[in-house]
Design an enzyme around this catalytic site. Structure first.
Site, PDB file in Angstrom:
ATOM      1  N   LYS A  15       0.775  -1.033  -0.018  1.00 19.74           N
ATOM      2  CA  LYS A  15      -0.037  -0.032  -0.050  1.00 19.74           C
ATOM      3  C   LYS A  15       0.802   1.333   0.118  1.00 19.74           C
ATOM      4  O   LYS A  15       0.546   2.392  -0.575  1.00 19.74           O
ATOM      5  CB  LYS A  15      -1.150  -0.072   1.153  1.00 19.74           C
ATOM      6  CG  LYS A  15      -2.179  -0.923   1.138  1.00 19.74           C
ATOM      7  CD  LYS A  15      -3.178  -0.474   2.184  1.00 19.74           C
ATOM      8  CE  LYS A  15      -4.299  -1.486   1.684  1.00 19.74           C
ATOM      9  NZ  LYS A  15      -5.477  -1.450   2.482  1.00 19.74           N
ATOM     10  N   LYS A  52      -8.513  -8.931  -6.306  1.00 12.69           N
ATOM     11  CA  LYS A  52     -10.024  -8.966  -5.605  1.00 12.69           C
ATOM     12  C   LYS A  52     -10.685  -7.908  -5.641  1.00 12.69           C
ATOM     13  O   LYS A  52     -10.382  -6.616  -5.952  1.00 12.69           O
ATOM     14  CB  LYS A  52      -9.252  -8.843  -4.136  1.00 12.69           C
ATOM     15  CG  LYS A  52     -10.333  -8.973  -2.981  1.00 12.69           C
ATOM     16  CD  LYS A  52      -9.640  -8.898  -1.521  1.00 12.69           C
ATOM     17  CE  LYS A  52      -9.606  -7.376  -1.215  1.00 12.69           C
ATOM     18  NZ  LYS A  52      -9.610  -7.142   0.182  1.00 12.69           N
ATOM     19  N   LYS A  92     -14.011  -2.269  -2.459  1.00 10.51           N
ATOM     20  CA  LYS A  92     -14.985  -1.306  -2.679  1.00 10.51           C
ATOM     21  C   LYS A  92     -14.395  -0.100  -2.813  1.00 10.51           C
ATOM     22  O   LYS A  92     -15.046   0.937  -3.295  1.00 10.51           O
ATOM     23  CB  LYS A  92     -15.642  -1.288  -1.152  1.00 10.51           C
ATOM     24  CG  LYS A  92     -14.738  -1.114   0.016  1.00 10.51           C
ATOM     25  CD  LYS A  92     -15.699  -1.052   1.412  1.00 10.51           C
ATOM     26  CE  LYS A  92     -15.193  -1.878   2.170  1.00 10.51           C
ATOM     27  NZ  LYS A  92     -13.999  -1.804   2.739  1.00 10.51           N
TER      28      LYS A  92
HETATM   29  N1  AQP Z   1     -13.587  -9.491  -2.856  1.00 11.67           N
HETATM   30  C1  AQP Z   1     -13.606 -10.098  -1.635  1.00 11.67           C
HETATM   31  N2  AQP Z   1     -13.727 -11.218  -1.697  1.00 11.67           N
HETATM   32  C2  AQP Z   1     -13.941 -11.917  -0.124  1.00 11.67           C
HETATM   33  N3  AQP Z   1     -14.036 -11.118   0.953  1.00 11.67           N
HETATM   34  C3  AQP Z   1     -13.885  -9.744   0.755  1.00 11.67           C
HETATM   35  N4  AQP Z   1     -13.358  -8.991   1.794  1.00 11.67           N
HETATM   36  C4  AQP Z   1     -13.179  -7.713   1.227  1.00 11.67           C
HETATM   37  N5  AQP Z   1     -13.044  -7.922  -0.163  1.00 11.67           N
HETATM   38  C5  AQP Z   1     -13.436  -9.280  -0.334  1.00 11.67           C
HETATM   39  C6  AQP Z   1     -13.572  -9.103   3.174  1.00 11.67           C
HETATM   40  O1  AQP Z   1     -14.560  -8.238   3.900  1.00 11.67           O
HETATM   41  C7  AQP Z   1     -13.924  -8.005   5.207  1.00 11.67           C
HETATM   42  C8  AQP Z   1     -13.961  -6.362   5.560  1.00 11.67           C
HETATM   43  O2  AQP Z   1     -12.862  -5.965   4.746  1.00 11.67           O
HETATM   44  P1  AQP Z   1     -12.460  -4.464   4.786  1.00 11.67           P
HETATM   45  O3  AQP Z   1     -13.364  -3.502   4.233  1.00 11.67           O
HETATM   46  O4  AQP Z   1     -11.822  -4.335   6.281  1.00 11.67           O
HETATM   47  O5  AQP Z   1     -11.067  -4.595   3.785  1.00 11.67           O
HETATM   48  P2  AQP Z   1     -10.581  -4.877   2.553  1.00 11.67           P
HETATM   49  O6  AQP Z   1     -10.304  -6.403   2.778  1.00 11.67           O
HETATM   50  O7  AQP Z   1      -9.302  -4.139   2.240  1.00 11.67           O
HETATM   51  O8  AQP Z   1     -11.937  -4.922   1.806  1.00 11.67           O
HETATM   52  P3  AQP Z   1     -11.934  -4.109   0.614  1.00 11.67           P
HETATM   53  O9  AQP Z   1     -13.216  -4.116   0.004  1.00 11.67           O
HETATM   54  O10 AQP Z   1     -10.967  -4.122  -0.702  1.00 11.67           O
HETATM   55  O11 AQP Z   1     -11.898  -2.519   0.801  1.00 11.67           O
HETATM   56  P4  AQP Z   1     -10.576  -1.307   0.306  1.00 11.67           P
HETATM   57  O12 AQP Z   1     -10.958  -1.154  -1.024  1.00 11.67           O
HETATM   58  O13 AQP Z   1     -10.927  -0.126   1.172  1.00 11.67           O
HETATM   59  O14 AQP Z   1      -9.380  -1.834   0.531  1.00 11.67           O
HETATM   60  C9  AQP Z   1     -12.813  -8.580   5.506  1.00 11.67           C
HETATM   61  O15 AQP Z   1     -13.052  -9.995   6.049  1.00 11.67           O
HETATM   62  C10 AQP Z   1     -12.271  -9.158   3.856  1.00 11.67           C
HETATM   63  O16 AQP Z   1     -11.624 -10.233   3.944  1.00 11.67           O
END
Ligand code: AQP
Length: 334
Positions: A114, A196, A199
């Protein structure tokens, strides 16, 4: 009956929740909320490790809270709260910083990945993020932390910090373990199916938000990247786009990959995509209705947040006070 184990999990309000968050995490939280003493936290302080628009972050935190309830988390069964509403998280983080080594933090692969994106001005918070995560977990005497593979290293660090503190003083923290549910799919980007679904992706066609209207879902599915073979079958390596869509379909219908594939093989890509879209729309319909109801009364939502924060704080402060005492801080007079 044995006492329920404590379980903690956080989710960032860094964008609207996607079906990746839902099928990969939230849906499973809804299932396990009766089995454990669950703490679910909207980690707004973590979201600040990357630049955020203040008004948007405020709005999204509220929306994310409503979305978790709309998805099926019970306010009675779980402790559902916003991280910044419980100051003990930041306070314990500082104290844990005093027991964490620079070398440990610089080995975190997520930081390495990151920080590249932040260029020259890497924020100290991005470096220190795992210590805040350790504080989040340790405050609640957590036994289990549901996480994806990308967070394994942070759980290890949390365990190391907790063990170090327990040895230096006396047993204070429960040593947490990662909880890797058997279900819990990894949903990939619709535009780049080897990464992946995220969001905070700047390309809106790459993800499906839990707030997306049916016609948006159909449109995004139609645009999803596939391949030129025109055969619907699961092959992660050679057909990542189609495999991701089969995985989404399986998650939406609560099936395993084999059964999902059996249902859809033989369909044209266009018909298959429509079938996947319909399954998602069907899943999201009741969630979106409940979400709209909750969002129509912000005062009630704020009251729920307060109740959640008070409930979390009662446990968090107990742990914080123990730590403050052990390290030698003088208690404030009453
Ligand atoms: N694509 C995914 N498939 C399965 N699980 C997912 N999670 C996130 N994306 C996927 C799971 O959601 C939970 C919360 O995640 P988070 O919001 O704390 O952080 P993240 O994993 O970084 O999710 P994002 O959506 O990718 O957020 P950003 O874009 O802000 O970095 C976790 O349990 C994660 O595994």
């Amino acid at each position: 009956m044995a006492e329920k184990k404590n379980l903690f999990s956080g989710i960032q309000p860094s964008g609207d929740f996607t079906i990746g968050n839902y099928y990969g995490a939230i849906k499973n939280w809804v299932k396990i909320q009766y089995d454990y003493n669950c703490y679910f936290c909207i980690v707004d302080l973590h979201a600040l490790t990357v630049p955020q628009d203040a008004a948007a972050l405020r709005r999204r935190t509220m929306e994310c809270y409503a979305m978790l309830i709309a998805s099926g988390l019970s306010l009675e069964e779980t402790t559902l709260f916003v991280q910044s509403h419980v100051p003990a998280h930041s306070e314990l983080m500082w104290l844990l910083n005093c027991f964490t080594y620079m070398g440990e933090l610089s080995r975190m692969t997520q930081y390495k990945d990151k920080s590249v994106k932040q260029g020259e001005n890497v924020r100290a918070a991005l470096f220190d993020y795992p210590v805040l995560m350790a504080a989040d977990i340790l405050l609640y005497q957590t036994h289990l932390v549901p996480v994806g593979d990308d967070q394994k290293q942070h759980i290890e660090l949390t365990r190391d910090i907790a063990t170090r503190f327990n040895h230096l003083y006396s047993p204070t923290f429960e040593i947490p373990e990662g909880y890797y549910p058997k279900t819990g799919a990894r949903i990939m980007s619709l535009q780049e199916p080897t990464s992946k679904m995220s969001k905070s992706d700047t390309n809106e066609n790459a993800f499906i938000s839990l707030k997306d209207a049916p016609d948006t879902i159909v449109r995004k599915l139609k645009r999803a990247v596939t391949d030129s073979e025109a055969a619907v079958h699961y092959d992660e390596k050679n057909k990542p786009g189609i495999s991701n869509l089969i995985q989404i379909y399986a998650s939406a219908c609560d099936m395993d990959i084999e059964n999902a594939q059996r249902e859809v093989e033989g369909l044209s890509y266009a018909d298959f995509k429509l079938r996947v879209a319909e399954a998602i729309i069907e899943n999201l319909k009741p969630i979106q209705a409940e979400y709209a109801r909750l969002m129509s009364d912000k005062a009630v939502l704020e009251e729920y947040m307060k109740v959640g924060a008070d409930k979390a704080e009662r446990t968090a402060v107990k742990t914080l006070r123990k730590v403050q005492k052990k390290v030698g801080l003088v208690p404030r007079g009453r």
